[in-house]
Design a protein around this motif. Structure first.
Motif, PDB file in Angstrom:
ATOM      1  N   ASP A 185     -26.811 -68.316   0.769  1.00 58.22           N
ATOM      2  CA  ASP A 185     -27.268 -69.607   1.280  1.00 58.22           C
ATOM      3  C   ASP A 185     -28.474 -69.415   2.196  1.00 58.22           C
ATOM      4  O   ASP A 185     -28.558 -68.439   2.954  1.00 58.22           O
ATOM      5  CB  ASP A 185     -26.150 -70.296   2.061  1.00 58.22           C
ATOM      6  N   ASP A 186     -29.377 -70.345   2.130  1.00 54.43           N
ATOM      7  CA  ASP A 186     -30.529 -70.372   3.014  1.00 54.43           C
ATOM      8  C   ASP A 186     -30.651 -71.789   3.578  1.00 54.43           C
ATOM      9  O   ASP A 186     -30.926 -72.728   2.822  1.00 54.43           O
ATOM     10  CB  ASP A 186     -31.798 -69.992   2.241  1.00 54.43           C
ATOM     11  N   PRO A 187     -30.380 -72.005   4.866  1.00 49.81           N
ATOM     12  CA  PRO A 187     -30.190 -70.993   5.904  1.00 49.81           C
ATOM     13  C   PRO A 187     -28.835 -70.287   5.816  1.00 49.81           C
ATOM     14  O   PRO A 187     -27.927 -70.756   5.134  1.00 49.81           O
ATOM     15  CB  PRO A 187     -30.306 -71.794   7.195  1.00 49.81           C
ATOM     16  N   ALA A 188     -28.746 -69.185   6.546  1.00 46.99           N
ATOM     17  CA  ALA A 188     -27.530 -68.375   6.511  1.00 46.99           C
ATOM     18  C   ALA A 188     -26.384 -69.005   7.282  1.00 46.99           C
ATOM     19  O   ALA A 188     -25.227 -68.646   7.078  1.00 46.99           O
ATOM     20  CB  ALA A 188     -27.816 -66.979   7.082  1.00 46.99           C
ATOM     21  N   HIS A 189     -26.714 -69.950   8.165  1.00 51.14           N
ATOM     22  CA  HIS A 189     -25.685 -70.567   9.000  1.00 51.14           C
ATOM     23  C   HIS A 189     -25.144 -71.819   8.309  1.00 51.14           C
ATOM     24  O   HIS A 189     -25.820 -72.439   7.486  1.00 51.14           O
ATOM     25  CB  HIS A 189     -26.252 -70.915  10.371  1.00 51.14           C
ATOM     26  N   ARG A 190     -23.942 -72.169   8.657  1.00 52.02           N
ATOM     27  CA  ARG A 190     -23.280 -73.325   8.052  1.00 52.02           C
ATOM     28  C   ARG A 190     -23.095 -74.418   9.102  1.00 52.02           C
ATOM     29  O   ARG A 190     -22.634 -74.151  10.217  1.00 52.02           O
ATOM     30  CB  ARG A 190     -21.918 -72.909   7.496  1.00 52.02           C
ATOM     31  N   LEU A 202     -39.064 -54.249 -10.570  1.00 54.90           N
ATOM     32  CA  LEU A 202     -39.551 -55.524 -10.041  1.00 54.90           C
ATOM     33  C   LEU A 202     -38.463 -56.596 -10.079  1.00 54.90           C
ATOM     34  O   LEU A 202     -38.391 -57.448  -9.185  1.00 54.90           O
ATOM     35  CB  LEU A 202     -40.774 -55.977 -10.839  1.00 54.90           C
ATOM     36  N   LEU A 203     -37.618 -56.571 -11.107  1.00 58.46           N
ATOM     37  CA  LEU A 203     -36.479 -57.497 -11.160  1.00 58.46           C
ATOM     38  C   LEU A 203     -35.592 -57.300  -9.937  1.00 58.46           C
ATOM     39  O   LEU A 203     -35.221 -58.269  -9.253  1.00 58.46           O
ATOM     40  CB  LEU A 203     -35.687 -57.260 -12.445  1.00 58.46           C
ATOM     41  N   HIS A 204     -35.268 -56.048  -9.631  1.00 60.42           N
ATOM     42  CA  HIS A 204     -34.423 -55.751  -8.476  1.00 60.42           C
ATOM     43  C   HIS A 204     -35.145 -56.051  -7.167  1.00 60.42           C
ATOM     44  O   HIS A 204     -34.527 -56.546  -6.211  1.00 60.42           O
ATOM     45  CB  HIS A 204     -33.972 -54.292  -8.503  1.00 60.42           C
ATOM     46  N   LEU A 205     -36.435 -55.758  -7.117  1.00 63.14           N
ATOM     47  CA  LEU A 205     -37.187 -56.034  -5.904  1.00 63.14           C
ATOM     48  C   LEU A 205     -37.171 -57.530  -5.594  1.00 63.14           C
ATOM     49  O   LEU A 205     -37.041 -57.935  -4.429  1.00 63.14           O
ATOM     50  CB  LEU A 205     -38.627 -55.540  -6.060  1.00 63.14           C
ATOM     51  N   GLU A 246     -32.825 -62.085  -1.113  1.00 64.74           N
ATOM     52  CA  GLU A 246     -31.693 -61.913  -0.209  1.00 64.74           C
ATOM     53  C   GLU A 246     -32.152 -61.808   1.248  1.00 64.74           C
ATOM     54  O   GLU A 246     -31.403 -62.137   2.164  1.00 64.74           O
ATOM     55  CB  GLU A 246     -30.882 -60.679  -0.600  1.00 64.74           C
ATOM     56  N   HIS A 247     -33.390 -61.373   1.441  1.00 62.68           N
ATOM     57  CA  HIS A 247     -33.949 -61.293   2.790  1.00 62.68           C
ATOM     58  C   HIS A 247     -34.839 -62.498   3.092  1.00 62.68           C
ATOM     59  O   HIS A 247     -35.674 -62.447   4.002  1.00 62.68           O
ATOM     60  CB  HIS A 247     -34.711 -59.981   2.958  1.00 62.68           C
ATOM     61  N   PHE A 248     -34.656 -63.573   2.304  1.00 62.57           N
ATOM     62  CA  PHE A 248     -35.292 -64.882   2.533  1.00 62.57           C
ATOM     63  C   PHE A 248     -36.809 -64.880   2.308  1.00 62.57           C
ATOM     64  O   PHE A 248     -37.499 -65.771   2.781  1.00 62.57           O
ATOM     65  CB  PHE A 248     -34.967 -65.425   3.931  1.00 62.57           C
ATOM     66  N   ASP A 249     -37.330 -63.915   1.561  1.00 61.06           N
ATOM     67  CA  ASP A 249     -38.739 -63.914   1.173  1.00 61.06           C
ATOM     68  C   ASP A 249     -38.841 -64.576  -0.200  1.00 61.06           C
ATOM     69  O   ASP A 249     -38.909 -63.910  -1.228  1.00 61.06           O
ATOM     70  CB  ASP A 249     -39.279 -62.479   1.138  1.00 61.06           C
ATOM     71  N   ALA A 301     -41.247 -66.486  -1.615  1.00 59.97           N
ATOM     72  CA  ALA A 301     -42.505 -66.302  -2.340  1.00 59.97           C
ATOM     73  C   ALA A 301     -42.601 -64.893  -2.913  1.00 59.97           C
ATOM     74  O   ALA A 301     -43.053 -64.701  -4.058  1.00 59.97           O
ATOM     75  CB  ALA A 301     -43.681 -66.581  -1.406  1.00 59.97           C
ATOM     76  N   GLY A 302     -42.183 -63.906  -2.138  1.00 66.31           N
ATOM     77  CA  GLY A 302     -42.208 -62.532  -2.626  1.00 66.31           C
ATOM     78  C   GLY A 302     -41.274 -62.318  -3.804  1.00 66.31           C
ATOM     79  O   GLY A 302     -41.585 -61.558  -4.732  1.00 66.31           O
ATOM     80  N   ALA A 303     -40.115 -62.980  -3.772  1.00 72.20           N
ATOM     81  CA  ALA A 303     -39.175 -62.866  -4.893  1.00 72.20           C
ATOM     82  C   ALA A 303     -39.785 -63.433  -6.164  1.00 72.20           C
ATOM     83  O   ALA A 303     -39.726 -62.808  -7.237  1.00 72.20           O
ATOM     84  CB  ALA A 303     -37.876 -63.589  -4.546  1.00 72.20           C
ATOM     85  N   ILE A 304     -40.380 -64.618  -6.060  1.00 70.89           N
ATOM     86  CA  ILE A 304     -40.992 -65.248  -7.230  1.00 70.89           C
ATOM     87  C   ILE A 304     -42.103 -64.365  -7.785  1.00 70.89           C
ATOM     88  O   ILE A 304     -42.208 -64.152  -9.006  1.00 70.89           O
ATOM     89  CB  ILE A 304     -41.518 -66.645  -6.860  1.00 70.89           C
ATOM     90  N   ALA A 305     -42.925 -63.799  -6.900  1.00 67.78           N
ATOM     91  CA  ALA A 305     -44.020 -62.938  -7.346  1.00 67.78           C
ATOM     92  C   ALA A 305     -43.489 -61.704  -8.077  1.00 67.78           C
ATOM     93  O   ALA A 305     -44.050 -61.281  -9.106  1.00 67.78           O
ATOM     94  CB  ALA A 305     -44.877 -62.525  -6.152  1.00 67.78           C
ATOM     95  N   ALA A 306     -42.397 -61.114  -7.570  1.00 69.52           N
ATOM     96  CA  ALA A 306     -41.830 -59.929  -8.212  1.00 69.52           C
ATOM     97  C   ALA A 306     -41.293 -60.264  -9.597  1.00 69.52           C
ATOM     98  O   ALA A 306     -41.501 -59.502 -10.559  1.00 69.52           O
ATOM     99  CB  ALA A 306     -40.725 -59.338  -7.339  1.00 69.52           C
TER     100      ALA A 306
END
Length: 670
Positions: free
Chosen positions: A27-32, A492-495, A501-504, A506-511
């Motif tokens: 979940d993003d944000p991590a808090h509930r 790159l799939l794993h990256l 998971e670390h809330f990046d 844009a970086g996930a989409i690029a990878a």
């Protein structure tokens, strides 16, 4: 004398199919957000909901199982003396399946006669009964239906004991529970240690969940008048604060008797500053199960399913042929939705004891709450004082770092990989208590070991299941800084998964886009679809699912998500067209069939919908009302085809056509 033996145990059970290969993003944000009543004191607001959002990775979902039970033989581990016999299931999270009191010929726990998973845990699969050990993240723990390590240890007087332990990958924690049952002891002793060996603090969670038989005469007591209760009658559960025993959530009846609850209910005792907190469930004769602990394990909880039809169905669904149960639980924080931060380089220890309590029934069931619990408190301390429990705790804390003598059951091999990583990166070793044999490592661990030693992540064929995910920061850094990653579609799939998971985002989409540029694969397209859904962009999500489908059709989990989104966007004819192309085994998957029923109702094929609703489904989530909702939708259509009904008319239909018991999983009746 005390003995420890491995005993084959045969009972009806369910075999798991393969784990879900698709990553379930946190979940993003991590808090509930947690709704609260005005009655909740400000002090109890601290860290409420902190780090309590859903979090699964690096684990995969265990959501592919049925209700087709067959006899299965498991290796149980039995620790016993002349008074108690404790039966553990290391292959199922170390569950304490049974605690049998020999002199009275009495089972102290609610013992489930079958192993039947249901969708209640972080990773989906969970089963009821016995005592479950929940660590690290809010919810029924990652390993609750997976093997953990079990090994022999030695008590202070040379008697055998049992250690359960594992490396928890999500938070990089190690945990162990050392069980002792000295000769003549009326108590099963559990000394627990959670170790954060890392240089950063982490959120933490621990609740020991004990199932005991539920009957109208069973009373739950703990050393506190005040409780935080959860009002499950509203869709947004609210936390309130009040005195026992008469709670509004029990219609002002005595809430210490769980059968007074019409709907599913829970409350958390607040024995703040109590030196030896405890909780017990005692029957009409004043006897029953009791547990107590050192002060770190401060808080206690009661949960029950309620006496309405949905709650009774949940009981039978989880434990076919068994007895109804309620749960008494022990935890580190005021409620299970209170966050808790564990400092870096820290070990937390505590000791719990479990056994039989016998008392004066007239005092146990006294109408005055304080009279009842104070009597139990005094009687318990006459058998084991605060000082005696503290001595036991100190005694076994001194033995917690000793290595086990023999492994009886192997858990995962990720602890072995972590041990090798820490050595390679010159980090302090784990405690010698945690023995993870490197020779047990399999292909998944060796894949990441290759990244550690050679700087590259071996890539399978794009049609192969991607395998286990990894989100630990150290592996993230290794993969991100490897010069080979930019030329490896699989890396790159794993990256991308790690970055998400670390809330990046844009970086996930690029990878994932870079992964697709190197090698078209359904896995990256699916992940891009999930990112689009997080932005509420259904159109782009459907495009990504269609691309995943074009690259590699008939992946069960992609089919589930694709058809579900088509239904959510009212594209029922398209959803049916996709369904009709599926292989027979996927068409008959439980979750796919539920969506097929939804499609049938939307398209007016009511006979098909009614036929599908005659089945029993294994996949319904706790709190989910999909099946009863479909039943009512069917009858709304039968009552007034293609005509919207008013709320009053719908209420009449629901009253006239209640769902069959096998479809009724409602936590409340409205």
């Amino acid at each position: 004398m005390t003995t420890l033996t491995v005993v084959p145990l045969t009972m009806p059970g369910v075999h798991f199919n393969d784990e879900n290969p698709l990553p379930r993003f946190r979940d993003d944000p991590a808090h509930r957000h947690v709704a609260v009543h005005e009655s909740l004191p400000a002090l109890k607001h601290h860290l409420l909901g902190h780090e309590c959002g859903t979090r699964v990775l690096p684990y995969r979902m265990q959501d592919n199982y049925t209700r087709q039970r067959v006899p299965i033989t498991y290796d149980s581990v039995v620790l016993e003396n002349d008074i108690l016999k404790a039966t553990f299931m290391p292959i199922l999270g170390g569950r304490l399946l049974s605690l049998f009191h020999k002199p009275s010929n009495r089972e102290l726990l609610n013992r489930n006669p079958v192993f039947q998973p249901a969708n209640l845990a972080i990773r989906n699969a969970w089963f009821s009964g016995g005592i479950e050990w929940n660590v690290s993240q809010f919810g029924h723990t990652f390993a609750t239906c997976s093997p953990v390590y079990a090994a022999t240890i030695t008590g202070s007087d040379g008697e055998p004991g049992l250690r359960l332990y594992e490396f928890e990958r999500c938070k990089k924690l190690c945990w162990q529970i050392d069980f002792y049952l000295p000769p003549g002891s009326p108590w099963l002793i559990a000394h627990t240690r959670v170790a954060n060996p890392n240089d950063t603090e982490t959120s933490m969670y621990w609740w020991s969940n004990t199932a005991v038989d539920e009957r109208p005469d069973v009373r739950v007591l703990a050393p506190s008048r005040n409780v935080i209760y959860t009002d499950l009658r509203e869709k947004e559960h609210q936390f309130g604060f009040g005195p026992m025993p008469h709670l509004t959530t029990f219609n002002h009846q005595d809430a210490s008797y769980s059968t007074h609850a019409g709907a599913a209910s829970e409350y958390f005792f607040q024995p703040d500053n109590v030196e030896m907190p405890w909780e017990t469930a005692l029957g009409a004769d004043g006897s029953g199960f009791i547990e107590a602990s050192t002060a770190r394990l401060q808080y206690r909880k009661m949960f029950c399913w309620g006496t309405h039809s949905g709650g009774q169905h949940w009981q039978e669904f989880l434990s076919p042929g068994g007895k109804p149960y309620l749960e008494i639980q022990a935890g580190l924080a005021p409620t299970q939705l209170h966050g808790l931060m564990m400092p870096a380089q820290t070990d937390w220890h505590w000791t719990q004891i479990f056994g039989l309590f016998r008392g004066d029934a007239s005092l146990v069931h006294h109408a005055d709450w304080d009279t009842a619990w104070q009597y139990v408190d005094t009687t318990l301390k006459a058998h084991i004082s605060v000082a005696q429990l503290a001595h036991i705790d100190a005694q076994y804390a001194q033995r917690a770092d000793l290595p086990p003598t023999r492994i009886l059951q192997h858990g995962s091999s990720w602890g072995a990989l972590e041990t090798m990583r820490r050595a390679a990166q010159h980090e302090a070793p784990l405690s010698p208590a945690f023995v993870f044999p490197s020779e047990r490592m399999g292909a998944e661990q060796h894949k990441w070991l290759t990244l550690l030693t050679d700087g590259t992540l071996p890539a399978p064929a794009p049609t192969d299941v991607p395998g286990e995910w990894m989100v630990q920061r150290e592996w993230f850094d290794l993969l991100a800084h490897s010069p080979h990653t930019a030329h490896n579609w699989y890396a790159l799939l794993h990256l991308g998964v790690m970055r998400r998971e670390h809330f990046d985002h844009a970086g996930a989409i690029a990878a994932w886009q870079a992964s697709l540029a190197l090698q078209p694969n359904a896995w990256a397209w699916r992940n891009l679809a999930r990112m689009a859904l997080e932005r509420h962009d259904h159109t782009h999500a459907l495009t990504c699912y269609a691309n995943a489908w074009a690259v590699q059709p008939h992946i069960l989990e992609v089919a589930q998500e694709y058809i579900e989104l088509l239904c959510r966007t009212n594209q029922y004819a398209h959803a049916l067209a996709i369904y009709d192309t599926l292989p027979n085994d996927i068409q008959h998957n439980g979750r796919v069939l539920i969506m097929r029923c939804r499609i049938a109702i939307a398209l007016g094929d009511l006979d098909t919908a009614e036929r599908l609703l005659q089945r029993e489904y294994a996949v319904i989530r706790e709190g989910e009302t999909e099946l009863s909702d479909l039943w009512f939708a069917l009858w709304y259509q039968r009552t007034a085809p293609n005509t919207p009904l008013t709320d009053a008319q719908k209420a009449t239909v629901r009253q006239q056509h209640p769902p069959p018991a096998h479809l009724d999983f409602r936590m409340i009746i409205n």
